[in-house]
Design a protein around this motif. Structure first.
Motif, PDB file in Angstrom:
ATOM      1  N   THR A 518       0.921  -1.353   0.366  1.00  0.00           N
ATOM      2  CA  THR A 518      -0.015  -0.433   0.300  1.00  0.00           C
ATOM      3  C   THR A 518       0.809   1.351   0.012  1.00  0.00           C
ATOM      4  O   THR A 518       1.926   1.206   0.329  1.00  0.00           O
ATOM      5  N   LEU A 549      -6.135   3.856   2.166  1.00  0.00           N
ATOM      6  CA  LEU A 549      -8.197   4.499   2.615  1.00  0.00           C
ATOM      7  C   LEU A 549      -6.695   4.155   4.723  1.00  0.00           C
ATOM      8  O   LEU A 549      -6.188   4.124   4.689  1.00  0.00           O
ATOM      9  N   HIS A 552      -8.128   1.678   9.369  1.00  0.00           N
ATOM     10  CA  HIS A 552      -9.016   0.694   9.062  1.00  0.00           C
ATOM     11  C   HIS A 552      -9.556   0.046   8.518  1.00  0.00           C
ATOM     12  O   HIS A 552     -10.862  -0.942   7.768  1.00  0.00           O
ATOM     13  N   GLN A 553      -9.517   0.116   6.619  1.00  0.00           N
ATOM     14  CA  GLN A 553      -9.653   0.045   5.363  1.00  0.00           C
ATOM     15  C   GLN A 553      -9.000  -0.117   4.986  1.00  0.00           C
ATOM     16  O   GLN A 553      -8.682  -0.057   3.817  1.00  0.00           O
ATOM     17  N   ASN A 554      -7.820  -0.595   5.516  1.00  0.00           N
ATOM     18  CA  ASN A 554      -6.594  -1.082   4.320  1.00  0.00           C
ATOM     19  C   ASN A 554      -6.805  -1.972   3.660  1.00  0.00           C
ATOM     20  O   ASN A 554      -5.525  -3.037   3.125  1.00  0.00           O
ATOM     21  N   THR A 555      -7.914  -3.219   3.655  1.00  0.00           N
ATOM     22  CA  THR A 555      -7.521  -4.790   3.160  1.00  0.00           C
ATOM     23  C   THR A 555      -8.835  -4.392   1.978  1.00  0.00           C
ATOM     24  O   THR A 555      -8.287  -5.286   0.956  1.00  0.00           O
ATOM     25  N   MET A 556      -9.126  -2.969   2.007  1.00  0.00           N
ATOM     26  CA  MET A 556     -10.092  -3.076   0.498  1.00  0.00           C
ATOM     27  C   MET A 556      -9.345  -1.879  -0.656  1.00  0.00           C
ATOM     28  O   MET A 556      -8.573  -1.737  -0.290  1.00  0.00           O
ATOM     29  N   GLU A 558     -11.247   0.513  -3.495  1.00  0.00           N
ATOM     30  CA  GLU A 558     -11.529   1.457  -4.064  1.00  0.00           C
ATOM     31  C   GLU A 558     -11.049   2.145  -5.131  1.00  0.00           C
ATOM     32  O   GLU A 558     -10.198   2.783  -5.292  1.00  0.00           O
ATOM     33  N   SER A 595      -3.606  -2.736  -1.375  1.00  0.00           N
ATOM     34  CA  SER A 595      -4.822  -2.920  -1.146  1.00  0.00           C
ATOM     35  C   SER A 595      -4.459  -1.745  -0.024  1.00  0.00           C
ATOM     36  O   SER A 595      -3.018  -0.865   0.094  1.00  0.00           O
ATOM     37  N   GLY A 596      -5.959  -1.187   0.865  1.00  0.00           N
ATOM     38  CA  GLY A 596      -5.918  -0.337   1.274  1.00  0.00           C
ATOM     39  C   GLY A 596      -5.568   1.122   0.584  1.00  0.00           C
ATOM     40  O   GLY A 596      -4.612   1.982   0.477  1.00  0.00           O
ATOM     41  N   ARG A 709      -6.291  -8.413  11.652  1.00  0.00           N
ATOM     42  CA  ARG A 709      -6.130  -6.744  10.897  1.00  0.00           C
ATOM     43  C   ARG A 709      -4.528  -6.497  10.059  1.00  0.00           C
ATOM     44  O   ARG A 709      -4.274  -8.062  10.149  1.00  0.00           O
TER      45      ARG A 709
END
Length: 742
Positions: A518, A549, A552-556, A558, A595-596, A709
């Motif tokens: 990331t 990101l 807490h959203q570092n696996t997504m 967008e 990710s993220g 996480r």
């Protein structure tokens, strides 16, 4: 000759009696009950809390089995629900098993689930189709890591539950501490509805706080229930606990709270009604006690299942209907057993049976008869039902029809876990699928003997279809076959099953951890993709920002289209998104997934002739490559929530081990000679910890871990991963370049 004839007559008579018994059992269990007399429950808990033993006792007391066997019994028979040979050898549940039984003219469908975190998907898909659950807690271990996971899964599917504090006969049993942990760790409004009469070796029976009576379990197997007055020495405690129960109920249930405030007399039926109402709404958790191994407290638990857990008609289940250009429309399903509404069922588990693929299903609406045709909503394939069965562990019992609320199985249906089946394909209704966690551990795998490749491919095809958390792929860069799963035990079990069931021994390599890449800070890009080599060319320009990101959203991942005007025509925007997602499959820092990140497309340019979706697809890929050169990147690694339990004298060495593995201690607690350490440790550091813990605690220490996480890894780990990636790609690292120049 006379003796032979006599023995032959005797064997025929005994065979006829056995067949008569089978037929009477079949008639008894095949009878379809009214909806209010059905319960679908799951037995869920942390590993080694006594789920399978409890299920064995339930089957014995309800008359489903004639004799009880222990999970690790000396007779080597094993528990009924542990039908797999590996389960009996290891003394653990690996696959969830379904059964159904009768208690007080109610039909109870039961699914016994594994407790080990590696088989968490078995719990996940069981809770997806169940109406209620029994959360089993060990009176010594209390609320443990997997108890919290199961609790989260129940919350996800809104499943009401009873808590059963088991193993009161064990040394150090303390149900009061377990209740306080339920309130503090699980945030449950929980209160005792039963109290134990004595603990450890002095465990004699239980006190029912609602009916205000003592219950004793006599007979060789606790099958004779005796009701008596509450022992004099327990009257004060039982009055206090009953008052506490009433206070908790008055806080959870408005109608009961009004009666309590107005000081109206509270009857037993008022209390039971309040427990049922608040339990169905998941506002209150009734806590029962007992010891399944010593045959105490199981029958009152069955009574509580009937009294407090919902029947299929009391649970709201929804189907989803796709609406053009809008969000899916929710449709309330009708669980009545009239059979007037179209049939809708969810396939929640696949298993290779003796007669082909066995598909476990839950019917949510309508009815299905043998010979009917059903449609798979996802594939639109039509299947004619030749055989309908209900399951009792590994045994199958044929039925002619199933109704809403039933759990059943079909043979020879080609589908995936989570598929919806209907009789009316025009209705276009599908059911919400099952949440499947991402695998966290990968290992290289190869058959020991190259001649076994056919069996190996058959085994892998079957296991990946059955278990959505078991992934299999070929890594072209490393030229090795990789399997991914939820933990080392998960992959080890499948390796053993390949050898046992397919005669294909395999070699497992060192586990590979799923790292991620990331950005540290936002990075702008402006990339022009231009290619002209005769014929129509390629032209696309994309500009924007690639941003990280929040943690807490570092696996997504967008993608946001912020373009204004027609510089990037709207038909080409999906090409940009596909290019970004394609590049995210393999980063250029260490070859890990991205990710993220959020890809903001701000502007660009196109050519009236040479631009196409492919051009913008390649331009997006070029933009990501550009950010690798200009941006600051970091590697993320999975961090596990680890819980270690061991005797007090080993606390120092356990702490040292966790610190060496770069763990962060988040909490400790101790009870009667044992301590529990909670820590967060990188998964990459946890391999081989089981052996180290056993050797340093004389085999007494236990640990469990589950994914918590992703967080940035240590600088030395990042440098090592980058170096390995560069070598595997044939790149010359910067250090080596300098050496060559010198």
């Amino acid at each position: 000759m006379y003796r032979l004839r006599k023995s032959l007559i005797h064997s025929i008579q005994s065979s006829m009696k056995y067949n008569e018994k089978l037929m009477s059992n079949y008639a008894k269990y095949a009878e379809h009950k009214d909806l209010s007399k059905i319960r679908n429950i799951g037995i869920s808990a942390h590993i080694d809390s006594g789920k399978t033993t409890l299920t064995e006792r339930i089957l014995f007391y309800t008359g489903r089995i004639d004799s009880m066997h222990e999970v690790r019994g000396k007779d080597n028979v094993g528990a009924t629900m542990d039908s797999m040979e590996l389960e009996r050898q290891r003394g653990i549940t690996i696959q969830s098993a379904a059964t159904y039984t009768l208690w007080k003219n109610h039909n109870i469908n039961i699914i016994d689930t594994p407790g080990h975190v590696d088989f968490t998907v078995e719990v996940e898909r069981a809770l997806r189709v169940l109406d209620g659950a029994v959360l089993v807690l060990c009176s010594v271990g209390g609320v443990q890591s997997q108890s919290l996971t199961v609790n989260r899964q129940m919350r996800r599917y809104n499943v009401p539950c009873l808590a059963f504090i088991n193993k009161l006969d064990r040394l150090g049993a303390n149900p009061n501490r377990v209740l306080s942990q339920m309130r503090s760790k699980m945030n449950h409004h929980a209160a005792f509805i039963q109290l134990p009469i004595g603990l450890e070796s002095n465990c004699q029976g239980i006190v029912d706080l609602v009916d205000q009576q003592a219950i004793y379990f006599d007979g060789a197997f606790g099958e004779d229930i005796r009701y008596d007055e509450i022992p004099p020495e327990m009257r004060t405690e039982s009055d206090e606990r009953r008052h506490e129960l009433i206070e908790h109920l008055s806080n959870c249930d408005d109608a009961f709270g009004e009666m309590y405030l107005e000081e109206k007399p509270l009857t037993v039926s008022d209390i039971k009604s309040a427990i049922r109402r608040s339990c169905l709404q998941r506002k209150f958790t009734p806590v029962l006690v007992g010891t399944a191994l010593k045959n105490k407290g199981v029958q009152p638990l069955l009574d509580a299942v009937l009294e407090y857990l919902p029947n299929p008609g009391e649970v709201s289940n929804y189907g989803l209907r796709e609406v053009q250009g809008k969000e899916s429309e929710k449709i309330l399903l009708d669980p009545t057993r009239s059979g007037e509404k179209p049939f809708i069922a969810l396939a929640f588990k696949l298993e290779a049976g003796r007669f082909g693929q066995l598909t476990y299903m839950r019917c949510y609406q309508g009815m299905l008869q043998k010979g009917d045709a059903i449609f798979n909503v996802r594939t639109q394939r039509k299947v004619r039902i030749a055989r309908l069965v209900r399951l009792h562990s590994s045994n199958m019992e044929d039925v002619n029809e199933v109704f809403a609320g039933d759990i059943f199985a079909l043979f020879g249906v080609d589908c995936a876990s989570g598929d919806t089946f209907v009789t009316d394909p025009k209705g276009d209704i599908s059911l919400e699928s099952i949440y499947v966690p991402d695998p966290v551990v990968s290992m290289s795998i190869s058959p020991t003997n190259s001649k076994d490749r056919d069996n190996f491919s058959k085994a892998v095809a079957r296991f990946t279809k059955e278990d959505p958390t078991f992934h299999f792929y070929f890594d072209n860069d490393n030229k090795e076959t990789i399997v991914s799963g939820m933990g080392e035990l998960h992959l080890e079990i499948y390796a053993q099953r390949m050898e046992r069931e397919y005669n294909c021994p395999v070699n497992l390599g060192k586990p590979k951890v799923s790292f991620r890449e990331t950005l540290v800070s936002p990075c702008e890009f402006d990339y022009l993709h231009k290619k002209q080599s005769g014929g129509q060319g390629q032209y696309a320009r994309v500009s924007g920002v690639l941003e990280p990101l929040p943690p807490h959203q570092n696996t997504m991942l967008e993608f946001v289209d912020q373009t204004v005007g027609t510089n990037v025509p709207k038909p080409f925007v999906p090409g940009v998104k596909r290019g970004f997602l394609a590049m995210a499959e393999r980063g250029l820092l260490a070859g890990q997934k991205l990710s993220g990140l959020i890809f903001r497309l701000v502007d660009g340019a196109h050519h009236i002739v040479d631009s196409s979706e492919l051009s913008f697809f390649l331009a997006a890929q070029g933009a990501i490559k550009q950010t690798f050169e200009t941006g600051i990147w970091q590697i993320l690694e999975p961090v596990m929530a680890v819980e270690v339990t061991a005797p007090d004298e080993f606390q120092g060495s356990v702490m040292v081990q966790l610190n060496k593995r770069h763990g962060i201690i988040t909490g400790t607690e101790g009870t009667e000679g044992w301590f529990t350490v909670h820590a967060e440790v990188p998964l990459n550091e946890m391999f081989g910890y089981a052996g180290e813990l056993r050797s340093s605690t004389q085999g007494k220490g236990e640990f469990t871990m589950e994914y918590s996480r992703y967080s940035p890894c240590m600088p030395e780990v990042q440098e090592k991963l980058i170096l390995e990636y560069q070598k595997s790609m044939g790149m010359v690292p910067e250090k080596d370049k300098k050496k060559r120049k010198n």
